[in-house]
Every structure is written in structure tokens, then in C-alpha cells.
Design a protein around this motif. Structure first.
Motif, PDB file in Angstrom:
ATOM      1  N   GLN A  47     -22.193  -0.750 -27.773  1.00 36.84           N
ATOM      2  CA  GLN A  47     -21.116   0.237 -27.725  1.00 36.84           C
ATOM      3  C   GLN A  47     -19.771  -0.383 -28.091  1.00 36.84           C
ATOM      4  O   GLN A  47     -18.943   0.249 -28.760  1.00 36.84           O
ATOM      5  CB  GLN A  47     -21.050   0.872 -26.337  1.00 36.84           C
ATOM      6  CG  GLN A  47     -22.225   1.801 -26.025  1.00 36.84           C
ATOM      7  CD  GLN A  47     -22.245   2.220 -24.562  1.00 36.84           C
ATOM      8  OE1 GLN A  47     -22.071   1.389 -23.656  1.00 36.84           O
ATOM      9  NE2 GLN A  47     -22.444   3.497 -24.324  1.00 36.84           N
ATOM     10  N   ILE A 197     -10.678   1.091 -21.840  1.00 38.23           N
ATOM     11  CA  ILE A 197     -11.988   1.736 -21.671  1.00 38.23           C
ATOM     12  C   ILE A 197     -12.088   2.358 -20.285  1.00 38.23           C
ATOM     13  O   ILE A 197     -12.957   3.189 -20.019  1.00 38.23           O
ATOM     14  CB  ILE A 197     -13.135   0.727 -21.914  1.00 38.23           C
ATOM     15  CG1 ILE A 197     -12.990   0.092 -23.301  1.00 38.23           C
ATOM     16  CG2 ILE A 197     -14.503   1.399 -21.805  1.00 38.23           C
ATOM     17  CD1 ILE A 197     -13.094   1.074 -24.449  1.00 38.23           C
ATOM     18  N   LEU A 256     -17.845   3.530 -20.605  1.00 36.12           N
ATOM     19  CA  LEU A 256     -18.053   3.613 -22.050  1.00 36.12           C
ATOM     20  C   LEU A 256     -18.694   4.955 -22.443  1.00 36.12           C
ATOM     21  O   LEU A 256     -18.337   5.546 -23.469  1.00 36.12           O
ATOM     22  CB  LEU A 256     -18.933   2.457 -22.521  1.00 36.12           C
ATOM     23  CG  LEU A 256     -18.217   1.124 -22.723  1.00 36.12           C
ATOM     24  CD1 LEU A 256     -19.222  -0.022 -22.778  1.00 36.12           C
ATOM     25  CD2 LEU A 256     -17.362   1.149 -23.991  1.00 36.12           C
TER      26      LEU A 256
END
Length: 387
Positions: A47, A197, A256
Motif C-alpha cells: 500500500q 496516513i 491505510l
């Protein structure tokens, strides 16, 4: 009155306010050798490469610890012992990078501009042309001590043209500000879980050019911070070399997934930009000014000049705002009295406007007259005089 009914909102550059689902992900225990945990690690690595469009030439190496651990790991592993690193400085984190290089016993040169002046591509062109012994360049993308944004793409192009290696501290920018590895050449980009994030702190990571990392065996003077060993062990076993921060990794994975669901980097930047605009609208109404020109200000963390009042004292101001449910950050400048407000985290413009009200109330309680209170007093006096 203290808002004890909920956690305070963290208006800091990290740790920051996380979502309930991210917090909840930390409630499960994981075995560090368990296949299900190793699968989470693999997915996180993928990711992170996705975000930077970096799958073609780079690999992702996660590291235990704060972001500084990963910066030290990257520099200590990728900079050969006979290498020479140029560090571009306009704040505390550039100085920290230079100190790391010096403590490793590697050669380091610095180019420092004032805290409100970005390094330019022309600066880097001149420096690299003038010293061919420089092998690596260290750049802070968004300098957290002020929030200044340095021109990464332009500098990266110059470094690449001179065939030097670029190491980017993207701690406060990754996930919010676009970095495309197919367009911006770099050998290493470093960030951490507890930033844009919106995961908890405790894990860093390095996106590193695979061909460079493969040649870095033996460079590191540290056992635990050897990026090459961490990568090669993960490639062979899917496991971390030493005990991983299992709960942090799981929560970061959840963060994420929320990042993707929100719309990825463009959506994250758009929300932070709205937070920044709400903050600056409120600061203008209070008569408080930002340290940086808006043209070089990233919507990540904003440095605000403190009120020009003998009644102002940061610790008291901090506690007053904290009691109203918001945590600010102290200034990190030497030449000016400032405080900092983060625009990142699992918050929106409504929370930012509430924070502005908390700041206004705290200043009023400290006996500090702001632009807003002056205007209200004058309006009130005018109304009395015309009655």
C-alpha cells in the motif's frame, strides 16, 4: 472547564488524532511470527508503494521506532562510509539529519537558509557543480519546525541530472502531498505511521530504490538500524528481524484502508487544505499572523506569531486551550515567539473552527485583547453612543 468526556483533539504534527476504527485495531494481540500478521506487513508494504507509484523501481522497508529511527537507518545504510552528504537545512529537522550523518562518521556539508526561505533548485545546482565529491543530498520536503514546503520536484531533477543520490525526509508530507516516483527521482523517501496516513506513532518506513539497496550491504554501523538487513530478512522470511510493533502495524494497516476509502492522497490533501483555510480565517479574525508566506506554506502544520502582549506565556496558553479540548504545539524558532497548529489527523474544518474558538477564549481569559475583541468593543461603544 476541562472536557474530560473525550480525548483532546491533537493539533500537532504527530502523534495526531486517529479514528475510532484505527484505535480499535489495536485491541487484538498478534504473534510476530504468525502468518496472518506477516500478511498484514506485506499488505502495508504494498500500500505504501502504491501511494508513491513506486512499485517499478523501489521497495518498502518498514522499521520499528519513530520516524527518526528510519531516517538514521536509511542514511547509515545508503551512504557509504566514504560518501559525502549535502544536507539542505531551513529548520530543526534538517539540522537533525546533518547531525546524524556527522555522528556516523561520514563526511557532511550543509547549506542553510533562514527558516522562512526555501532551498531552491538554483542553490542545489550551484552547490553540486562546485563540489564533485558530494555523493548524496538530504532534503526535508516539509520542514515540521515551521511548515515550510521545499521544492522537491525541482531539486530532485537537479540532483538526478548531476547523478547524485537524493534522500528525502517526507515525514510530514507523505500521503498528503503528491510524490510520484515515476516523475520525481529519488533513492530513498522516509516517513512514519503517525503522520498524514493517520496511524499511531511507533513505525517508520523507507521507500528505497532496489538497485541501490542491493549494493548497500555492510554500510551500516548499526545492527538494529541496518536497512539492508531488515529488507533482506523480510524478503527471505516475510518476518521482521526483531520484535515488531504488532499493534501499531495492525492499526496502521487499518488507517491505510481508510486512506484509500477516503480517496487517497488527493482527498487527504483536500481535507487538510480545508482545515488550513478554516484555521487561517480564524487567526485573521483574531489578528494573529502566520510566520510563513502562504506561497511556501504546506497545509500540514502552521507556525503562528504569538500575541504581542505581556500577558502571553505559552505554557499557560497551552493549558488553557488544552482544558477546552485541543492540544497545540510549541514553537520551534529562536528568533520569534510562536506556537504551532497542526492541520492533519482524523479531523475536519468543523473541529478546526472549534479550536479557533478555544484559542480566542483562552486569550480572553489571559487578558489578551485580540482583533476580534477590539472590534466587538468598538461596535458596542458605537451602539451606546448612537443610542
Amino acid at each position: 472547564m476541562s472536557l474530560v468526556s473525550r480525548d483532546p483533539i491533537l493539533l500537532t504534527p504527530g502523534p495526531l488524532t486517529t479514528s475510532l476504527s484505527t484505535k480499535t485495531a489495536m485491541l487484538r494481540d498478534w504473534g510476530s511470527w504468525d502468518a496472518s500478521f506477516n500478511a498484514i506487513t506485506a499488505e502495508v508494504r504494498k500500500q505504501l508503494l502504491d501511494i508513491a507509484n513506486a512499485h517499478e523501481n523501489h521497495v518498502c522497508v518498514p522499521m520499528q521506532g519513530s520516524g527518526t529511527f528510519s531516517i538514521e537507518a536509511a542514511v547509515n545504510t545508503l551512504l557509504p562510509r566514504d560518501g559525502h552528504m549535502l544536507v539542505l537545512i531551513n529548520g530543526a529537522y534538517g539540522k537533525r539529519m546533518a547531525k546524524l550523518v556527522q555522528m556516523m562518521g561520514r563526511k557532511v556539508s550543509v547549506f542553510e537558509t533562514p527558516e522562512d526561505i526555501p532551498t531552491t533548485a538554483a542553490d542545489v545546482e550551484r552547490l553540486l557543480s562546485g563540489d564533485r565529491s558530494i555523493t548524496h543530498v538530504g532534503l526535508i520536503h516539509c520542514e515540521t519546525s515551521t511548515g515550510i514546503l521545499n521544492p522537491l520536484a525541482e531539486i530532485a531533477d537537479i540532483v538526478a541530472r548531476h547523478r547524485r543520490s537524493l534522500i528525502i525526509d517526507a515525514m510530514s508530507s507523505f500521503g498528503a502531498l503528491a510524490v510520484d516516483a515515476a516523475k520525481v527521482p529519488f533513492d530513498a523517501l522516509i516517513a512514519a505511521s503517525g503522520k498524514c496516513i493517520e496511524g499511531p506513532p511507533g513505525m517508520g518506513f523507507v521507500l528505497v530504490r532496489k538497485s541501490v539497496l542491493e549494493k548497500a550491504a555492510g554500510n551500516s554501523t548499526s545492527l538494529s538500524l541496518d536497512l539492508y538487513d531488515q529488507w533482506s530478512y523480510m524478503e527471505k522470511t516475510t518476518q521482521w528481524r526483531f520484535t515488531p510493533p504488532t499493534h501499531i502495524v495492525a492499526a496502521f494497516h487499518q488507517a491505510l484502508m481508510q486512506f484509500v476509502a477516503e480517496g487517497g492522497q488527493p482527498a487527504r490533501l483536500a481535507r487538510y487544505q480545508k482545515n488550513y483555510e478554516a484555521l487561517m480565517t480564524g487567526m485573521d479574525e483574531l489578528g494573529l499572523k502566520s510566520f510563513l508566506d502562504p506561497k511556501i506554506q504546506a497545509p500540514i502544520i502552521v507556525t503562528i506569531h504569538a500575541p504581542d502582549s505581556g500577558n502571553y506565556e505559552f505554557k499557560r496558553f497551552y493549558n488553557q486551550v488544552r482544558d477546552k479540548g485541543f492540544v497545540l504545539y510549541p514553537g520551534k524558532l529562536t528568533q520569534a515567539e510562536t506556537f504551532r497548529v497542526g492541520c492533519i489527523g482524523a479531523i475536519g474544518a468543523d473541529e478546526m473552527r472549534q479550536a479557533v474558538h478555544a484559542i480566542a477564549d483562552a486569550l480572553r481569559e489571559m487578558g489578551i485583547t485580540t482583533k476580534g475583541t477590539r472590534e466587538k468593543r468598538l461596535a458596542s461603544e458605537l451602539a451606546v453612543n448612537t443610542a
